[in-house]
Design a protein around this motif. Sequence first.
Motif, PDB file in Angstrom:
ATOM      1  N   LEU A 148      10.045 -59.141  14.835  1.00  0.00           N
ATOM      2  CA  LEU A 148       9.845 -60.122  13.779  1.00  0.00           C
ATOM      3  C   LEU A 148       8.850 -59.621  12.732  1.00  0.00           C
ATOM      4  O   LEU A 148       9.008 -59.867  11.522  1.00  0.00           O
ATOM      5  CB  LEU A 148       9.383 -61.449  14.364  1.00  0.00           C
ATOM      6  CG  LEU A 148      10.463 -62.253  15.102  1.00  0.00           C
ATOM      7  CD1 LEU A 148       9.839 -63.404  15.877  1.00  0.00           C
ATOM      8  CD2 LEU A 148      11.510 -62.778  14.126  1.00  0.00           C
ATOM      9  N   LYS A 149       7.836 -58.911  13.178  1.00  0.00           N
ATOM     10  CA  LYS A 149       6.882 -58.343  12.224  1.00  0.00           C
ATOM     11  C   LYS A 149       7.561 -57.321  11.317  1.00  0.00           C
ATOM     12  O   LYS A 149       7.307 -57.277  10.108  1.00  0.00           O
ATOM     13  CB  LYS A 149       5.726 -57.679  12.981  1.00  0.00           C
ATOM     14  CG  LYS A 149       4.758 -58.658  13.626  1.00  0.00           C
ATOM     15  CD  LYS A 149       3.651 -57.937  14.367  1.00  0.00           C
ATOM     16  CE  LYS A 149       2.680 -58.929  14.993  1.00  0.00           C
ATOM     17  NZ  LYS A 149       1.607 -58.252  15.782  1.00  0.00           N
ATOM     18  N   GLN A 195      10.238 -59.433   8.973  1.00  0.00           N
ATOM     19  CA  GLN A 195       9.889 -60.756   8.457  1.00  0.00           C
ATOM     20  C   GLN A 195      10.233 -60.934   6.980  1.00  0.00           C
ATOM     21  O   GLN A 195      10.723 -62.000   6.576  1.00  0.00           O
ATOM     22  CB  GLN A 195       8.412 -61.063   8.698  1.00  0.00           C
ATOM     23  CG  GLN A 195       7.427 -60.128   8.057  1.00  0.00           C
ATOM     24  CD  GLN A 195       5.990 -60.554   8.338  1.00  0.00           C
ATOM     25  OE1 GLN A 195       5.643 -61.731   8.245  1.00  0.00           O
ATOM     26  NE2 GLN A 195       5.153 -59.591   8.709  1.00  0.00           N
ATOM     27  N   ASP A 196      10.014 -59.927   6.147  1.00  0.00           N
ATOM     28  CA  ASP A 196      10.293 -60.092   4.721  1.00  0.00           C
ATOM     29  C   ASP A 196      11.790 -60.283   4.466  1.00  0.00           C
ATOM     30  O   ASP A 196      12.180 -61.130   3.655  1.00  0.00           O
ATOM     31  CB  ASP A 196       9.770 -58.890   3.940  1.00  0.00           C
ATOM     32  CG  ASP A 196       8.246 -58.824   3.930  1.00  0.00           C
ATOM     33  OD1 ASP A 196       7.601 -59.862   4.191  1.00  0.00           O
ATOM     34  OD2 ASP A 196       7.704 -57.735   3.671  1.00  0.00           O
ATOM     35  N   LYS A 238      12.851 -63.772   5.822  1.00  0.00           N
ATOM     36  CA  LYS A 238      12.421 -64.852   4.935  1.00  0.00           C
ATOM     37  C   LYS A 238      13.320 -64.932   3.709  1.00  0.00           C
ATOM     38  O   LYS A 238      13.708 -66.020   3.268  1.00  0.00           O
ATOM     39  CB  LYS A 238      10.971 -64.635   4.514  1.00  0.00           C
ATOM     40  CG  LYS A 238       9.947 -64.924   5.597  1.00  0.00           C
ATOM     41  CD  LYS A 238       8.539 -64.635   5.105  1.00  0.00           C
ATOM     42  CE  LYS A 238       7.511 -64.901   6.193  1.00  0.00           C
ATOM     43  NZ  LYS A 238       6.131 -64.578   5.739  1.00  0.00           N
ATOM     44  N   GLY A 282      15.229 -66.865   8.325  1.00  0.00           N
ATOM     45  CA  GLY A 282      13.781 -67.001   8.271  1.00  0.00           C
ATOM     46  C   GLY A 282      13.314 -68.354   8.746  1.00  0.00           C
ATOM     47  O   GLY A 282      12.301 -68.478   9.454  1.00  0.00           O
ATOM     48  N   LEU A 318      11.148 -67.710  11.921  1.00  0.00           N
ATOM     49  CA  LEU A 318       9.774 -67.696  11.422  1.00  0.00           C
ATOM     50  C   LEU A 318       9.396 -69.128  11.020  1.00  0.00           C
ATOM     51  O   LEU A 318       9.214 -69.428   9.849  1.00  0.00           O
ATOM     52  CB  LEU A 318       9.651 -66.747  10.222  1.00  0.00           C
ATOM     53  CG  LEU A 318      10.006 -65.286  10.499  1.00  0.00           C
ATOM     54  CD1 LEU A 318      10.226 -64.529   9.206  1.00  0.00           C
ATOM     55  CD2 LEU A 318       8.919 -64.625  11.341  1.00  0.00           C
ATOM     56  N   ILE A 321       5.014 -65.781  12.017  1.00  0.00           N
ATOM     57  CA  ILE A 321       5.533 -65.124  13.216  1.00  0.00           C
ATOM     58  C   ILE A 321       5.039 -65.883  14.441  1.00  0.00           C
ATOM     59  O   ILE A 321       3.830 -66.074  14.611  1.00  0.00           O
ATOM     60  CB  ILE A 321       5.074 -63.660  13.272  1.00  0.00           C
ATOM     61  CG1 ILE A 321       5.648 -62.886  12.084  1.00  0.00           C
ATOM     62  CG2 ILE A 321       5.512 -63.008  14.592  1.00  0.00           C
ATOM     63  CD1 ILE A 321       5.069 -61.502  11.919  1.00  0.00           C
TER      64      ILE A 321
END
Length: 534
Positions: free
Chosen positions: A157-158, A161-162, A165, A171, A175, A180
Amino acid sequence: MTNHFATHRPLLMGTSWMITADHPLAARAGAAVLESGGNAVDAAIAANLVMTTVKPHMCGIGGDLFMLIHMAAGGTVEALNASGRAPASATLEAYRERGYRHVPETGIHTCTVPGTIAGWQAALEKHGTLGLDTLLAMAIPYAQNGFPVYPELVGILKERQDILKASGAAGETFLPGGEIPRVGRLMVQPQLARSYRMLMENGPDAFYKGPLGEALVAHSEAMGGFFSEADLARHTVEWETPITSDYRGYTIATQPPNSQGIALLMQANMLATRDLAAMAVDSAELVHLMVEAKKLAFVDRDAHVCDPAFHTIPIAEMLSPARAGNRIGLIDPDRAANGYDAQDFTRGGDDTVYLTVVDADGNAVVLIQSLYEAFGSCEMVPETGMVLHNRGRGFSLDAAHPNVLAPSKRPYHTLHPVMILKDGRPAILLGTPGADGQTQTNIQLAIDLIDFDADPQQANEAPRWRSNPDGSLMMENRFPEKTIASLKAKGHDVRVVEDYAEIMGSSQVITIDRENGVLAAGADPRRQAYAIGK
């Protein structure tokens, strides 16, 4: 010299049934099916369904599937190909008009028709004893009520993440609140649970001819994609004959193209011409020979593997003993080759799940299922919880290549399950996630088990290497320093990685000792693989 076969986990043994899977909750689901009288096919699909929920970055109903199935009553091994095809309007010209030189990594233009749901149904109709509706019910609580987030998922997820999202629905699901989730927090997927219920009520038609598919097409149209409802309605699975090679009295069976399984057999054929047991198991001599054989096999793989409905693949020639002898003769024992031209179709793709099952009647299944790369295309169909895979990345956009993108064509696939037979019956079941690393891990497992008499847990935990398209050779730091130094001296670009590196896969093995009536299993500690038996 290090102990190559030291283990942290005990060998698991039983006399009735055995299952391994890439997550303990999935292994538990399959075990529950076996305990209640279901067979190996039922248990495999139950475990896979749970993994589509608890490993959403690796597999899902928007992915593809391959299985090898041995039913004891029939005595043969069947290969189920449930990989999907490109949309009918996904032409090379259409991609070039959009400025693509390669199929993109994420987004709707990297998706092909998901084949997994049809694959589950086909396997259950032909060989199962339970319905898809019954098995889906085992996954719904983990989607509706949540499952505990674990460190591996947090790490992915890290990384993503962008993109997640930016994709909207994905996202919002993975998220929550734009953050996270912490390890131990419950991740809930109520929209996915609703999709499971639709599949329970209407079967695969809910997707291929119903509201789930309609939602996919609507999302594709909104994103400028190529999908139509006709693409989904036309999807079919294929029952195939596995391709095989003999190896020291065993028969290695795997998936034919469009799978890369043939590369495993080419490696085995070359290595069968040498006395590997005469070499030290963690020696530079053995690693060098195996790495160089891999390079040669991958050259042929990259030149020929594609959808055989579109291009003739010279399978017999690629697997002939004469070719194996000629190819291994090209290897310089003292120098790493850097002159082979290998096209990198994979460019990643380590996000896959694997499982294997043997039931009390002797039926055996190996199953591998994937979104390809982390969260696949990173496209979630709104209101469905369904993440679409990015298997279109397996295509080339080189018009002269056999694997070039074409409408209704299946892409080259890294996925390949493996079943090793003795006297025509399953003796070793094995496999792993890992894209390009799959055949490399599988050949290391097979050699440890057959040539060096390792048990399943020893083979899974043994230090591992992985040769990459850029010429680098990753090696876990548990290899002896002398071995690493010698390989560098031979010209290998060695990159030492951690002791149990996640990039090296999540392998699993079940062996069948028919003389003593014992099943033994091992599962890779590099990720979350676990085995359960009785």
